[in-house]
Design an enzyme around this catalytic site. Structure first.
Site, PDB file in Angstrom:
ATOM      1  N   THR A  47     -51.100  -6.687  36.558  1.00  0.00           N
ATOM      2  CA  THR A  47     -52.260  -6.664  35.656  1.00  0.00           C
ATOM      3  C   THR A  47     -52.581  -5.241  35.227  1.00  0.00           C
ATOM      4  O   THR A  47     -52.926  -4.990  34.061  1.00  0.00           O
ATOM      5  CB  THR A  47     -53.488  -7.270  36.379  1.00  0.00           C
ATOM      6  N   HIS A 103     -50.291  -4.337  32.514  1.00  0.00           N
ATOM      7  CA  HIS A 103     -50.730  -4.907  31.226  1.00  0.00           C
ATOM      8  C   HIS A 103     -51.828  -4.050  30.605  1.00  0.00           C
ATOM      9  O   HIS A 103     -51.837  -3.805  29.396  1.00  0.00           O
ATOM     10  CB  HIS A 103     -51.273  -6.332  31.412  1.00  0.00           C
TER      11      HIS A 103
END
Ligand code: NAD
Ligand code: ZN
Length: 345
Positions: free
Chosen positions: A40, A43
């Protein structure tokens, strides 16, 4: 204090001097010692379509951590200064239908640290005391700092499954899939097949107890051989890759269970008639960690020494080396990557 900040709506992070966070009377201030780096965070770093739609810079990144409590608000009774802790990073409302029925992990009002509010890649983080989880004395800050992804693996492996004696396929041996192999082994699975395209990760899966660690094209044969052609009792889908998801449905036995953690990057086609319905399988979507069943199970497995995640931690960096940490994950060569934020190892 130092904080790794998503400073603007563009790729990259910036290590900045920022004020120590303020905390409410029902919150605690924690000095961060170790913090896990997650897909994450990559990202958010690359600022992909998901991050653009979800995150509002500027904010401090990071959601996996452990540390020492430095200050407590006046209403806090369950945590004291000096406690060694980690925390559930999903901050839920506690009052909605889901929270009040034991399903807080899918609370629609969830705020995630390092995504929706300031996170833990910093010298200090403020957390609601109700999210704090105490670490046993013999659990290091490095293991404390990866309770979040370990918890994902515990949730996926244990919820609704019957692992003692079971045959298990783990598709995808990223850090979470490798943890899941070790957990399935500790929980008494009789045979574990792990699949991945990456030989380094297959070697780690083997180290954590996989009976066979194979490339996806070898998975069907490995499952056939281990189950007399029946298919596995349980698949833990930890890749999010469409080919692996189809393989999960194909290699689970009739009436078996597929636990889905991996998140496909975009919508995908499923033939529900043949892949799900006529196989009579149960599919469970995993979100985060169950509060707090998953945490209790994780603590008990760690306390008993049944499961040791330490071999999965392959890279350690100071906060200053954030570019190297992100690159290590992007390379696919790493197991779990952690920041050593403050204090001695
Ligand atoms: P990761 O990207 O490190 O691991 C995925 C692995 O799948 C990689 O090692 C990759 O080589 C492997 N893979 C690729 N193609 C494959 C195939 N055809 N068959 C088998 N394996 C294949 O990710 P991670 O950090 O371990 O997380 C695993 C997944 O879980 C990711 O999709 C992540 O987004 C998701 N996730 C979900 C939750 C949740 O709450 N549902 C929480 C955290 C992470
Ligand atoms: Zn809620």
């Amino acid at each position: 204090m130092r904080a790794l900040v998503k400073a603007s709506a563009a790729p990259g992070f910036v290590l900045q001097d920022v004020p120590v966070p303020s905390y409410r009377e029902d919150e605690v201030l924690i000095r961060v010692r170790a913090a896990g780096v997650c897909g994450t965070d990559v990202h958010i770093h690359t600022w992909d379509a998901w991050a653009q739609g979800r995150c509002k810079p500027p904010f401090t990144v990071g959601h996996e951590f452990a540390g020492v409590v430095e200050k407590v608000g006046s209403l806090v009774t369950n945590v004291k200064v000096g406690d060694r802790v980690t925390a559930e990073g999903h901050i839920v409302c506690g009052t909605c239908h889901l929270c009040r029925t034991g399903n807080a992990h899918v609370c629609p009002n969830t705020k995630i640290i390092g995504v929706d509010r300031d996170g833990c890649f910093a010298d200090y983080i403020a957390m609601p005391a109700s999210n704090v989880w105490h670490l046993d004395d013999d659990i290091g800050f490095d293991v404390g700092g990866i309770h979040d992804p370990m918890g994902n693996a515990f949730h996926t492996a244990l919820h609704g499954t019957e692992l003692p004696g079971a045959t298990v396929l783990v598709t995808g041996c990223g850090p979470i899939g490798i943890f899941a192999v070790g957990i399935a082994k500790a929980a008494g699975a009789s045979h574990i097949v792990a699949s991945d395209v990456n030989p380094k990760r297959l070697a780690l899966a083997k180290q954590l107890g996989a009976h066979s660690a194979v490339t996806p094209d070898q998975a069907a044969e490995a499952v056939r051989a281990a189950t007399n052609g029946l298919g596995v009792d349980v698949v833990l889908e930890m890749s999010g890759v469409p080919a692996a998801i189809h393989q999960a449905f194909a290699l689970v036995r009739v009436g078996g269970r597929v636990q889905m953690l991996g998140i496909p990057a975009k919508p995908m086609e499923v033939d529900f008639a043949t892949e799900v319905i006529f196989k009579g399988i149960t599919v469970y979507g995993v979100v985060g960690r169950r509060m707090y069943n998953t945490w209790i199970a994780m603590q008990q497995f760690l306390r008993a020494g049944q499961f040791d995640p330490r071999p999965v931690i392959t890279h350690r960096f100071p906060l200053e080396a954030h570019a190297e940490a992100i690159a290590a994950i992007q390379s696919g060569e790493a197991g779990k990557v952690v920041f050593e934020v403050s204090g001695e190892r």
